[in-house]
Design a protein around this motif. Structure first.
Motif, short mmCIF file in Angstrom:
data_model
loop_
_atom_site.label_atom_id
_atom_site.label_comp_id
_atom_site.label_asym_id
_atom_site.label_seq_id
_atom_site.Cartn_x
_atom_site.Cartn_y
_atom_site.Cartn_z
N TYR A 1 -9.60 -41.00 -35.52
CA TYR A 1 -9.90 -39.75 -36.20
C TYR A 1 -8.60 -39.37 -36.92
CZ TYR A 1 -13.99 -39.23 -33.14
OH TYR A 1 -15.17 -39.42 -32.47
N ARG B 1 -5.80 -39.37 -34.03
CA ARG B 1 -6.23 -39.40 -32.64
C ARG B 1 -7.03 -40.68 -32.45
NH1 ARG B 1 -9.11 -34.59 -31.91
NH2 ARG B 1 -7.36 -33.48 -31.00
N GLY C 1 -8.94 -41.73 -25.57
CA GLY C 1 -9.39 -40.55 -24.85
C GLY C 1 -8.34 -39.47 -24.74
N ARG C 2 -7.29 -39.61 -25.51
CA ARG C 2 -6.23 -38.60 -25.47
C ARG C 2 -6.54 -37.52 -26.49
NH1 ARG C 2 -0.45 -38.64 -27.20
NH2 ARG C 2 0.64 -37.29 -25.74
N ARG C 3 -6.50 -36.28 -26.05
CA ARG C 3 -6.93 -35.19 -26.90
C ARG C 3 -5.85 -34.75 -27.88
NH1 ARG C 3 -11.07 -36.84 -25.56
NH2 ARG C 3 -12.61 -35.89 -24.21
N ALA C 4 -4.61 -34.99 -27.56
CA ALA C 4 -3.52 -34.50 -28.41
C ALA C 4 -3.46 -35.30 -29.71
CB ALA C 4 -2.19 -34.63 -27.69
N LEU C 5 -3.01 -34.65 -30.74
CA LEU C 5 -2.77 -35.30 -32.01
C LEU C 5 -1.37 -35.90 -32.03
CD1 LEU C 5 -4.20 -32.58 -34.44
CD2 LEU C 5 -5.19 -34.83 -33.98
N PHE D 1 1.49 -32.85 -43.26
CA PHE D 1 1.50 -33.71 -42.09
C PHE D 1 0.18 -34.45 -41.95
CE2 PHE D 1 5.38 -32.51 -39.96
CZ PHE D 1 5.63 -31.22 -40.39
N PHE E 1 1.42 -36.78 -34.77
CA PHE E 1 1.73 -36.41 -36.15
C PHE E 1 2.74 -37.37 -36.77
CE2 PHE E 1 -0.26 -32.30 -36.85
CZ PHE E 1 -0.55 -31.88 -35.57
N PHE F 1 -6.45 -36.69 -39.67
CA PHE F 1 -6.36 -35.31 -40.12
C PHE F 1 -5.17 -35.14 -41.07
CE2 PHE F 1 -9.16 -33.61 -36.76
CZ PHE F 1 -9.11 -34.63 -35.83
#
Lengths: 115, 115
Positions: free
Chosen positions: B32, B94, B99-103, B90, B105, B34
């Motif tokens: 994913y 992910r 399965g890690r929720r943190a982004l 930035f 950068f 961003f």
């Protein structure tokens, strides 16, 4: 509606003192994240909350750092015995759920300066 | 482990010209992706995201990004730059499988649009 809010916006403290940083997420957002932004390290993940539990604390740099979240809402990041290398902007973010594809909404940050 | 690279510290473009801010990523599974923008003394604002489907994603303020799986890239683009687009950008990733929720950068790219 209101976005993510953080307080204080600026905090200057002396080395060795404890500090508390507060985050109010967007109402209804169950996931909450803390990040740190510094010149040398960029944006670093610190901790993730889903509801009141923290399934991922892997980014906390030392045991001087801790965080809690109560009522599935407000979160407090506490830094004990602050060091000069703790100086950074601490950013809080929230998202609707912890689902991977939900974007995170960031607060304005707390600028911490340790003298 | 997941990582993001933004190879350019700064991009300069004249107002009215097209702009591109580069981003490449590394994940073990499918990503994913961003893009966020940060204006001076402000928190990060969400611009757009890639989840699945169409490789060209459209976002806020006329920005778009193209997901290229073979090149593991997710470059940010805008057909006609505005002076008000000048900010710090930035890219974040992910890893779905981790399965890690943190982004995670990238280091950020400063966009400077000259009048």
């Amino acid at each position: 509606g209101a976005g993510v809010s953080q307080s204080p916006s600026n905090k200057v403290t002396e080395k060795g003192k404890d500090v508390e940083l507060r985050c109010d997420p967007i109402s209804g957002h169950t996931a909450l994240y803390w990040y740190r932004q510094s010149l040398g390290q960029g944006l670093e993940f610190l901790i993730y909350f889903q509801g009141n539990s923290a399934p991922d604390k892997s980014g906390l740099p030392s045991d001087r750092f801790s965080a809690e979240r109560t009522g599935g809402s407000v979160s407090t990041l506490t830094i004990q015995r602050t060091q000069q290398e703790d100086s950074a902007v601490y950013l809080c973010a929230s998202s609707l759920t912890g689902t991977d594809y939900n974007e995170q909404f960031f607060g304005p940050g707390t600028r911490l300066t340790v003298l | 482990a997941q990582s993001v690279a933004q190879p350019e510290d700064q991009v300069n473009v004249a107002e009215g010209n097209p702009l591109t801010v580069k981003c490449t990523y590394s994940v073990s599974g499918n990503p994913y992706l961003f893009w966020y923008v940060q204006y001076p003394n402000r928190g990060l604002q969400f611009l757009l995201k890639y989840i699945t489907g169409d490789n060209l994603v459209k976002g806020s303020y006329g920005f778009e990004a193209e997901f290229n799986k073979s090149q593991t890239s997710f470059h940010l683009k805008k057909p006609s730059a505005l002076v008000s687009d000048s900010a710090l950008y930035f890219c974040a990733v992910r890893d779905r499988r981790a399965g890690r929720r943190a982004l995670t950068f990238g280091s950020g790219t400063r966009l400077q649009v000259q009048p």
